[in-house]
Design an enzyme around this catalytic site. Structure first.
Site, short mmCIF file in Angstrom:
data_model
loop_
_atom_site.label_atom_id
_atom_site.label_comp_id
_atom_site.label_asym_id
_atom_site.label_seq_id
_atom_site.Cartn_x
_atom_site.Cartn_y
_atom_site.Cartn_z
N ASP A 93 0.79 -1.16 0.10
CA ASP A 93 0.02 0.07 0.06
C ASP A 93 0.80 1.08 0.03
O ASP A 93 1.72 1.53 0.82
CB ASP A 93 -0.93 -0.01 1.16
CG ASP A 93 -1.70 1.31 1.34
OD1 ASP A 93 -2.76 1.35 0.56
OD2 ASP A 93 -1.28 2.04 2.30
N TYR A 98 2.83 10.09 0.34
CA TYR A 98 4.06 9.59 0.89
C TYR A 98 5.14 10.02 0.30
O TYR A 98 5.76 9.57 -0.69
CB TYR A 98 3.82 8.13 1.17
CG TYR A 98 2.57 7.55 1.65
CD1 TYR A 98 2.05 8.27 2.51
CD2 TYR A 98 1.99 6.25 1.56
CE1 TYR A 98 0.78 7.92 3.23
CE2 TYR A 98 0.94 5.60 2.11
CZ TYR A 98 0.22 6.38 2.89
OH TYR A 98 -0.83 6.09 3.63
N LYS A 124 -3.71 5.83 -3.45
CA LYS A 124 -4.75 6.76 -2.94
C LYS A 124 -5.05 7.98 -3.94
O LYS A 124 -4.04 8.07 -4.50
CB LYS A 124 -4.72 7.01 -1.57
CG LYS A 124 -4.44 5.89 -0.71
CD LYS A 124 -4.04 6.09 0.80
CE LYS A 124 -3.74 5.10 1.44
NZ LYS A 124 -2.48 4.40 1.26
N GLY A 266 3.53 3.99 17.17
CA GLY A 266 4.91 3.42 18.18
C GLY A 266 4.58 3.00 19.42
O GLY A 266 5.29 2.32 19.88
N LEU A 268 2.43 1.24 20.97
CA LEU A 268 2.23 -0.15 21.26
C LEU A 268 3.65 -0.97 20.53
O LEU A 268 3.43 -2.34 20.86
CB LEU A 268 0.79 -0.63 20.49
CG LEU A 268 -0.14 0.20 21.12
CD1 LEU A 268 -1.61 -0.48 20.43
CD2 LEU A 268 -0.42 -0.73 22.58
#
Length: 364
Positions: A93, A98, A124, A266, A268
């Site tokens: 993806d 980006y 996208k 981050g 978790l």
């Protein structure tokens, strides 16, 4: 949920849980920290909605390859994609946003020469690249461009063609409306119309949304026929807000969820001081909650990362989880954590401690 409940147009819609493709062997937990001698078989895959597009249980999120926060060497970007492929990942993806096109260009270069029918590619629409000098937003590699919102029909068609060029492909499997959280009407009038036409023409296999807000995402799904919803950070060990309306609506309408942001950017992965929650510094309450979850995991000998990766995948609306990575080591770790054994008692203890919604489905 009834798998044959009619969709908005009256046609039977297959629920996400009915689209399973014959699974391939999973990577074993013993592979943690080791590079494979050869490529693994593809991970188990599931079809999106009632389309012919399938995504593997784990997909590679390619935002980091565009220089998210820090630069990425192009050779490292290629090696990261190679590591995902060798680990069985077949869904990649990306988005023009980006790195102002860097992620798409690097992903396309890394995938060049591979069997195009063997993987699913998603990008996208909703942002277009414009001239820009100097630093830009979260991206650490200025290239004279930046992304600006434009949900018009014309921009969507142009964005699609430019993405194909940067990716070096003749088609994209999944087209998503990007971050229309505050632009629902514009996105439906322009970007969604373009996506629907591209799908009808066979230029896209599946269409959907890529968003953060569960409420705005549910509103769009209620108003349009989409196949997939890429939702970031709203069904995790720290945030289960997608349970309230969004995920039930996805099940009802046969919309497959791609769960992104499973580490909440981050905290978790490593709940230390300074860790981020949804790209901002985690406050004290969130850090304490993450550490409490980590403590329960530790009592069962399970890394927090493993629980964070596996929990979202257990919901029947979820077809795949998306993991962002910028190095081969991060890919290897994610795949090992996804396959790490987790005893059922861990999920029971999290619910008993009030750290997990009682109604949340958990891995068997």
């Amino acid at each position: 949920m009834d798998a044959q409940r009619p969709g908005k147009d009256g046609r039977p819609r297959r629920s996400p849980s009915d689209g399973t493709v014959t699974p391939a062997p999973m990577r074993s937990a013993g592979d943690a920290g080791e590079r494979r001698a050869g490529p693994a078989a593809p991970l188990p895959a599931r079809r999106l909605g009632d389309t012919g597009v399938a995504v593997t249980a784990v997909g590679l999120g390619c935002a980091p390859l565009g220089g998210l926060f820090t630069p990425v060497d192009p050779a490292t970007a290629t090696a990261t994609v190679d590591a995902a492929w060798d680990g069985g990942v077949r869904h990649f993806d990306t988005a023009p946003h980006y790195g102002a096109g860097l992620s798409e260009a690097r992903l396309g270069s890394a995938l060049a020469g591979r069997d195009r029918a063997a993987f699913a590619l998603s990008t996208k629409m909703g942002r277009v690249l414009v001239d820009h000098e100097g630093p830009w937003d979260l991206w650490a590699e200025p290239n004279g461009k930046a992304a600006a919102f434009d949900f018009s029909y014309r921009a969507a068609i142009g964005s699609h063609l430019e993405s194909l060029e940067r990716l070096g492909v003749d088609r994209v499997d999944i087209g998503l409306i990007h971050d229309a959280d505050d632009h629902g009407d514009e996105a439906l009038a322009g970007t969604y119309r373009a996506l629907a036409e591209l799908k009808a023409a066979g230029s896209l296999g599946a269409i959907g949304i890529g968003m953060n807000s569960t409420g705005a995402a549910a509103d769009l799904i209620a108003r349009a026929e989409v196949d997939a919803a890429l939702i970031a950070g709203r069904y995790t060990l720290l945030d289960q807000s997608a349970l309230d309306r969004l995920y039930p609506l996805c099940l009802e309408r046969g919309v497959s969820v791609i769960a992104a942001g499973v580490f909440n950017s981050g905290v978790l992965a490593d709940p230390r001081p300074g860790a981020t929650f949804n790209y901002a510094a985690a406050d004290r309450g969130l850090l304490e909650r993450a550490r409490a979850v980590d403590a329960v995991c530790g009592r069962h000998g399970v890394p927090l990362r493993a629980a964070a990766l596996q929990f979202p995948a257990a919901h029947p609306a979820v077809a795949s989880i998306l993991v962002g990575a910028r190095t081969p080591a991060e890919v290897d770790d994610a795949l090992a954590m996804y396959a790490h054994p987790i005893p059922g008692a861990l999920w029971h203890d999290l619910k008993r401690a009030g750290l997990l919604a009682e109604e949340a489905p958990v891995p068997a």
